[in-house]
Design an enzyme around this catalytic site. Sequence first.
Site, short mmCIF file in Angstrom:
data_model
loop_
_atom_site.label_atom_id
_atom_site.label_comp_id
_atom_site.label_asym_id
_atom_site.label_seq_id
_atom_site.Cartn_x
_atom_site.Cartn_y
_atom_site.Cartn_z
N ASP A 81 123.41 -36.60 -77.05
CA ASP A 81 123.70 -35.20 -77.38
C ASP A 81 122.46 -34.33 -77.09
O ASP A 81 121.33 -34.74 -77.38
CB ASP A 81 124.06 -35.15 -78.88
CG ASP A 81 124.61 -33.82 -79.32
OD1 ASP A 81 125.24 -33.13 -78.49
OD2 ASP A 81 124.42 -33.46 -80.51
N GLU A 133 126.33 -27.57 -71.01
CA GLU A 133 126.60 -26.36 -71.80
C GLU A 133 126.31 -25.10 -71.00
O GLU A 133 125.32 -25.03 -70.27
CB GLU A 133 125.75 -26.37 -73.08
CG GLU A 133 126.01 -25.16 -73.97
CD GLU A 133 125.38 -25.31 -75.37
OE1 GLU A 133 125.22 -26.46 -75.83
OE2 GLU A 133 125.07 -24.27 -75.97
N HIS A 212 130.50 -27.11 -80.22
CA HIS A 212 129.27 -27.48 -80.92
C HIS A 212 129.21 -26.64 -82.20
O HIS A 212 129.96 -25.68 -82.35
CB HIS A 212 128.04 -27.20 -80.04
CG HIS A 212 127.83 -28.27 -79.01
ND1 HIS A 212 126.78 -29.14 -79.05
CD2 HIS A 212 128.58 -28.63 -77.95
CE1 HIS A 212 126.87 -29.98 -78.04
NE2 HIS A 212 127.95 -29.70 -77.35
N GLY A 213 128.31 -27.01 -83.10
CA GLY A 213 128.25 -26.27 -84.37
C GLY A 213 129.56 -26.44 -85.12
O GLY A 213 130.06 -25.51 -85.75
N GLY A 214 130.11 -27.64 -85.06
CA GLY A 214 131.49 -27.86 -85.55
C GLY A 214 131.61 -28.13 -87.03
O GLY A 214 132.72 -28.10 -87.56
N SER A 215 130.50 -28.35 -87.75
CA SER A 215 130.69 -28.55 -89.19
C SER A 215 130.59 -27.19 -89.89
O SER A 215 129.88 -26.29 -89.43
CB SER A 215 129.69 -29.56 -89.75
OG SER A 215 128.37 -29.07 -89.75
N ASN A 234 131.64 -31.46 -82.21
CA ASN A 234 130.36 -32.02 -82.68
C ASN A 234 130.17 -31.66 -84.14
O ASN A 234 130.24 -30.47 -84.50
CB ASN A 234 129.20 -31.45 -81.85
CG ASN A 234 129.15 -32.05 -80.47
OD1 ASN A 234 130.14 -32.57 -79.97
ND2 ASN A 234 128.00 -31.97 -79.84
N THR A 237 125.77 -31.20 -89.54
CA THR A 237 125.02 -30.62 -90.67
C THR A 237 125.71 -30.78 -92.02
O THR A 237 125.07 -31.18 -93.00
CB THR A 237 124.76 -29.12 -90.41
OG1 THR A 237 124.07 -29.00 -89.17
CG2 THR A 237 123.90 -28.52 -91.51
P1 13P Z 1 126.64 -28.70 -86.83
O1 13P Z 1 125.22 -28.34 -87.02
O2 13P Z 1 127.57 -27.54 -87.10
O3 13P Z 1 127.08 -29.89 -87.60
O4 13P Z 1 126.85 -29.03 -85.27
C1 13P Z 1 126.37 -30.24 -84.75
C2 13P Z 1 126.31 -30.18 -83.27
O5 13P Z 1 126.86 -29.32 -82.63
C3 13P Z 1 125.55 -31.25 -82.60
O6 13P Z 1 125.52 -31.11 -81.22
#
Ligand code: 13P
Length: 295
Positions: A81, A133, A212-215, A234, A237
């Site tokens: 990643d 990306e 990305h930033g999926g949480s 993804n 966090t």
């Molecule tokens: P988060 O920080 O939202 O969990 O995203 C993780 C991510 O996109 C890793 O590539």
Amino acid sequence: MLISLRDICAIAEQNSMAIAAFNTPSLEAVRAALDAAEQTGYPVILAHAEGHEHAAPLKYIGPAMVALAEQSSAMVCVHLDHCEHLSYLRRALDMGFTGAMFDGSYMPYEVNVENSARAAEICAPFGAGLECELGSMGSREAGYRDEGGTAEESGAVYTDPDQAEDFIRCTGLDILACSFGTVHGIYKGEPHLNLDVLRDIRSRIKLPLVMHGGSGVSDEDYRKSIDAGIRKINYYTYGVKFAGEAVCNLIADRRRDRKDALVYWHDMTPVAYERMLEDFTQVIKVFANGANPVA
Ligand code: 13P
């Protein structure tokens, strides 16, 4: 069973679902992700970010991820990643990783194209799928979890659909990470997703798209994004935040009556594992978007 990024994304396409890609910079996270996949019957992606090298050096965590994926009864892709150095990408592929993300999103467009195309050449002999990306999410996935905020605050630039067509033609990537309103890290407000950006990209390029930033995103926004073409999400966090909170609660419980009570490391790791297992299991089911288990 270890499978490739292309195969796991093909499963996601056939079932109109998204596969969870969990960053796993600890054995507890690897275990939780694999157990969640086995228990639910859905495939999973184990992801190692180059920015997590300080927490889990590739030379230790990489071979463990690959060996445990091979032994698993679930379908598992082992993916690199946010890789910013082609030499690091090559090391991961040599270890048996079956997918990789080259992240040149912070580079000028022409340099991103050149490096992403080079990454595709490196992946080809390994049969490994490539993710790249385009656009910028603002906050970087560098392992520091106080980033985040909103996309606007982070200086995010949405992926340009016209540029996406050109990018794919020039690089030969397999899946595209898009910027459309999510950010890495903790959200300080409600995320506002621009699904029109996603729909426009998807109507032009028939490739799987990545969030990305999926949480920290709502279940409803996950479903809408999957319906708009997201096939890999993804997630990191919020899972490690929950695990950290569970460990803090354990320490507080033990020290309620005696302030100097010992709390051993081996008391903490199972608590972190259990909390991540619970979270990952729930997330995998939401991302399945109503599809039946496919294992
Ligand atoms: P988060 O920080 O939202 O969990 O995203 C993780 C991510 O996109 C890793 O590539």
